[in-house]
Write an enzyme that holds these catalytic residues in place. Structure first.
Site, PDB file in Angstrom:
ATOM      1  N   HIS A 193      62.715  -5.185  17.280  1.00  0.00           N
ATOM      2  CA  HIS A 193      61.251  -5.040  17.247  1.00  0.00           C
ATOM      3  C   HIS A 193      60.620  -6.302  16.680  1.00  0.00           C
ATOM      4  CE1 HIS A 193      61.594  -0.974  18.475  1.00  0.00           C
ATOM      5  NE2 HIS A 193      62.198  -0.575  17.385  1.00  0.00           N
TER       6      HIS A 193
ATOM      7  N   GLU B 274      66.539   5.475  18.270  1.00  0.00           N
ATOM      8  CA  GLU B 274      67.698   6.083  17.604  1.00  0.00           C
ATOM      9  C   GLU B 274      67.692   7.611  17.800  1.00  0.00           C
ATOM     10  OE1 GLU B 274      68.387   4.282  13.647  1.00  0.00           O
ATOM     11  OE2 GLU B 274      68.793   6.337  13.030  1.00  0.00           O
TER      12      GLU B 274
ATOM     13  N   CYS C 112      70.252   4.479   5.955  1.00  0.00           N
ATOM     14  CA  CYS C 112      71.021   3.250   5.750  1.00  0.00           C
ATOM     15  C   CYS C 112      70.772   2.696   4.338  1.00  0.00           C
ATOM     16  CB  CYS C 112      70.585   2.238   6.810  1.00  0.00           C
ATOM     17  SG  CYS C 112      71.250   0.610   6.546  1.00  0.00           S
TER      18      CYS C 112
ATOM     19  N   HIS D 241      70.264   0.244  18.023  1.00  0.00           N
ATOM     20  CA  HIS D 241      69.827   1.645  17.913  1.00  0.00           C
ATOM     21  C   HIS D 241      70.715   2.606  18.693  1.00  0.00           C
ATOM     22  CE1 HIS D 241      66.224   0.393  15.975  1.00  0.00           C
ATOM     23  NE2 HIS D 241      65.683  -0.174  17.027  1.00  0.00           N
TER      24      HIS D 241
ATOM     25  N   SER E 254      57.620  -2.243  14.366  1.00  0.00           N
ATOM     26  CA  SER E 254      58.843  -1.840  13.665  1.00  0.00           C
ATOM     27  C   SER E 254      58.552  -0.731  12.658  1.00  0.00           C
ATOM     28  CB  SER E 254      59.437  -3.063  12.958  1.00  0.00           C
ATOM     29  OG  SER E 254      60.250  -2.660  11.894  1.00  0.00           O
ATOM     30  N   SER E 255      59.229   0.415  12.806  1.00  0.00           N
ATOM     31  CA  SER E 255      58.977   1.549  11.905  1.00  0.00           C
ATOM     32  C   SER E 255      59.396   1.189  10.488  1.00  0.00           C
ATOM     33  CB  SER E 255      59.713   2.798  12.388  1.00  0.00           C
ATOM     34  OG  SER E 255      61.073   2.732  12.095  1.00  0.00           O
ATOM     35  N   ASN E 256      60.458   0.408  10.397  1.00  0.00           N
ATOM     36  CA  ASN E 256      60.985  -0.019   9.114  1.00  0.00           C
ATOM     37  C   ASN E 256      59.980  -0.904   8.359  1.00  0.00           C
ATOM     38  OD1 ASN E 256      62.792  -2.763   8.379  1.00  0.00           O
ATOM     39  ND2 ASN E 256      63.415  -0.859   7.407  1.00  0.00           N
TER      40      ASN E 256
ATOM     41  N   CYS F 288      68.898  -7.376   8.952  1.00  0.00           N
ATOM     42  CA  CYS F 288      70.014  -6.600   8.394  1.00  0.00           C
ATOM     43  C   CYS F 288      71.238  -6.946   9.249  1.00  0.00           C
ATOM     44  CB  CYS F 288      69.722  -5.103   8.474  1.00  0.00           C
ATOM     45  SG  CYS F 288      69.600  -4.521  10.172  1.00  0.00           S
TER      46      CYS F 288
HETATM   47  S1  SF4 Z   1      71.432   1.209  10.275  1.00  0.00           S
HETATM   48 FE1  SF4 Z   1      69.678   0.104  11.068  1.00  0.00          FE
HETATM   49  S2  SF4 Z   1      68.850  -0.928   9.243  1.00  0.00           S
HETATM   50 FE2  SF4 Z   1      70.929  -0.307   8.719  1.00  0.00          FE
HETATM   51  S3  SF4 Z   1      72.227  -2.079   9.185  1.00  0.00           S
HETATM   52 FE3  SF4 Z   1      72.205  -0.754  10.994  1.00  0.00          FE
HETATM   53  S4  SF4 Z   1      70.564  -1.552  12.282  1.00  0.00           S
HETATM   54 FE4  SF4 Z   1      70.247  -2.356  10.226  1.00  0.00          FE
END
Ligand code: SF4
Length: 298
Positions: free
Chosen positions: A42, A130, A199, A78, A227-229, A14
């Protein structure tokens, strides 16, 4: 074996993670050693490559490296609690803050809501960096990881329904859980303010995965199990079809018995997966299967 491979449109880093990684890469072009406060991303592979070039990770909540004054410290996407950033500014040569702007907006929103409400509920993983950073902006947020935990917390606290409460989320949590949590809060409290701080980039990935998983025999999620995502994507894919996590091309080879002729395979990734790794996975699949019909989602 012939397979059809659908590559997700929203795949690879991202912008927030890319920005942090590229900042460190750029600094390493002119600096022998660059410190990063916490795990930059991560993804073990990205970390190993940068560490070979001179990146050094350290825990900013613990003792600081003795030679910090002579070097640059990078704050990752984060973010960090403000008091920890201040501590780094006092002890490092310089601090380069790459906190993702979307994460920073979430911290500011949380701070504003906490001032105007009696309670701030936060959907998030208590130990996620975060959320650790968020605790530096807001005193005593009530953090819960899913709807079940929220239900237990509400029962245990038995708060007055007339209290003014607000709900936000860690930026990478899933929208459905957020929605279900809101429904639960609204049943308990008369006044609930809500700010969907998830996000949009992660929401788009979830939505696309929802569609892809319905038309695939199997979904490959590229990323790290840390990675939680990435784990969230795996969970969503498994609601509709078979899905597995692969961290690198070697890992992919182990999964080949799960493929069969004529299969439709979808490829998605977490936000901490480099684009280069996505390309390598496609190349590896082409080596393993006789024929791969690659379809790029647009
Ligand atoms: S909030 Fe997290 S997932 Fe979204 S752009 Fe920022 S780092 Fe990436």
């Amino acid at each position: 074996m012939k397979i059809r491979l659908i590559v997700a449109k929203n795949i690879g880093f991202c912008f927030g993670v890319r920005r942090s990684v590229e900042t460190v890469e750029k600094l390493l072009e002119s600096e022998r050693k660059v410190y990063v406060a916490g795990e930059l991303v991560h993804n073990e592979r990205v970390l190993n490559e940068l560490m070979k070039k001179g990146m050094v990770l350290f825990n900013p909540h613990s003792d600081l490296p003795k030679d910090l004054k002579a070097h640059t410290v990078v704050v990752r996407a984060h973010g960090l609690p403000p008091n920890i950033v201040k501590r780094l500014e006092d002890h490092a040569g310089r601090v380069v803050d790459t906190t993702c702007p979307i994460v920073m907006d979430m911290f500011k929103t949380a701070k504003g809501l906490a001032k105007k409400h009696d309670r701030l509920y936060v959907l998030g993983d208590p130990n996620h960096p975060e959320i650790v950073a968020l605790r530096g902006y807001v005193e005593d947020p009530i953090v819960f990881k899913d709807r079940n935990e929220l239900e237990k917390i509400l029962k245990m606290r038995n708060d007055n329904p007339n209290l003014k409460v607000a709900l936000i989320s860690q930026t990478t949590k899933d929208f459905m859980t957020f929605q279900r949590s809101l429904e639960l809060l609204v049943k308990h409290f008369k006044c609930v303010s809500v700010n969907r701080t998830i996000c949009d980039i992660t929401i788009k990935r979830e939505e696309e995965l929802g569609e892809l998983s319905k038309k695939s025999d199997v979904v490959m999620v590229i990323g790290s199990e840390k990675s939680s995502n990435t784990n969230k994507l795996l969970r969503i894919a498994r609601e509709n079809t078979k899905a597995f996590l692969v961290s690198d091309p070697h890992d992919l080879r182990r999964r080949i018995p799960e493929f069969s002729d004529g299969m439709v395979v979808s490829m998605v990734s977490g936000t901490s997966t480099p684009d280069q790794l996505v390309d390598e996975m496609i190349d590896e699949l082409k080596k393993i299967c006789e024929e791969v019909d690659v379809v790029w989602s647009r």
